[in-house]
Design a protein around this motif. Structure first.
Motif: not given
Length: 254
Positions: A226, A217, A219
């Motif tokens: 990020y 993932e 974020y």
């Protein structure tokens, strides 16, 4: 011992000559050229490909930070040592992976510390048998037309060939390059630039290459940056520099 080639880029002639004199006291260093502006300096660096560049920051035509960026893009193995009268550029120097940051006026003891770092990194004989063997493998792989499918690494005195699909990311730590798999890390003689060219991994950050197939993932972190969360055993987090966020989003289609 083969001498370490150095170039000085300094717009103040007296300062350049003083630095050259100090460096000449070390017999394993060879100051092969001096340039007095960034543009001329870069031309000389491209033609001579030195091991180390001693670089002022405030210069005409092209400043030292921009020049350092160009140097690292030309050859990331060239070491940058900033010599400047201004403390406030230290963070920028860190961002371009400078080896050291020396303030003027010159302090010979301070420069000696820098020279010791250069010696320890570049002059000590790295040719252990295992390093020689890894370098032979790397050179052989580099001479093949097809993209390599494995990265030769060292682990506990053995040479291990790591398949690209088993690599989660590659990173720089303490001036060495490591390959991270699901549950281990391995040292490699490849530079980050060579790894990027051979593997096609994504350059998330100056110090990180990422296998996008092994991302879990991502974020938003702060200030437009990020972080990637990898799918390895530790769920490692890899920073993405602000300049590379847009490129990653385009690749991932988000």
């Amino acid at each position: 011992m083969k001498k370490i080639s150095c170039i000085i880029v300094e717009d103040e002639i007296p300062a350049a000559e003083e630095l050259k004199y100090i460096l000449s006291e070390y017999e394993f260093l060879n100051v092969c050229a001096i340039a007095h502006d960034g543009e001329n300096g870069f031309n000389i660096i491209k033609s001579q490909n030195p091991a180390v560049v001693f670089l002022d920051i405030n210069m005409p035509i092209k400043n030292g930070i921009d020049l350092a960026t160009d140097i690292k893009e030309f050859n990331s193995d060239i070491e940058i040592v900033f010599v400047t009268a201004y403390e406030e550029h230290a963070l920028e120097a860190f961002e371009v992976a400078a080896l050291d940051y020396i303030l003027k006026p010159y302090d010979e003891k301070r420069i000696k510390n820098t020279i010791n770092r250069i010696y320890n990194k570049l002059a000590k004989d790295p040719n252990t048998e295992i390093t020689k063997t890894i370098n032979k493998i790397i050179n052989k792989l580099d001479n093949t037309q097809n993209a390599i499918q494995k990265i030769p690494c060292e682990y506990h005195g053995k040479i291990i060939l790591i398949p690209l699909e088993d690599i989660f990311y590659c990173y720089t730590e303490n001036e060495k390059i490591y390959v991270k798999t699901y549950n281990n890390k391995y040292f490699t003689n490849y530079t980050m630039n060579r790894l990027q060219k051979k593997s096609k991994f994504f350059r998330a950050h100056r110090s990180y290459l990422v296998n996008l197939d092994n991302i879990k993932e991502l974020y938003s972190w702060f200030n437009g940056t990020y972080k990637l969360v990898m799918n390895d055993m530790e769920t490692s987090e890899v920073p993405i520099s602000r300049n590379n966020v847009k490129k990653l989003k385009e690749i991932l289609g988000i």
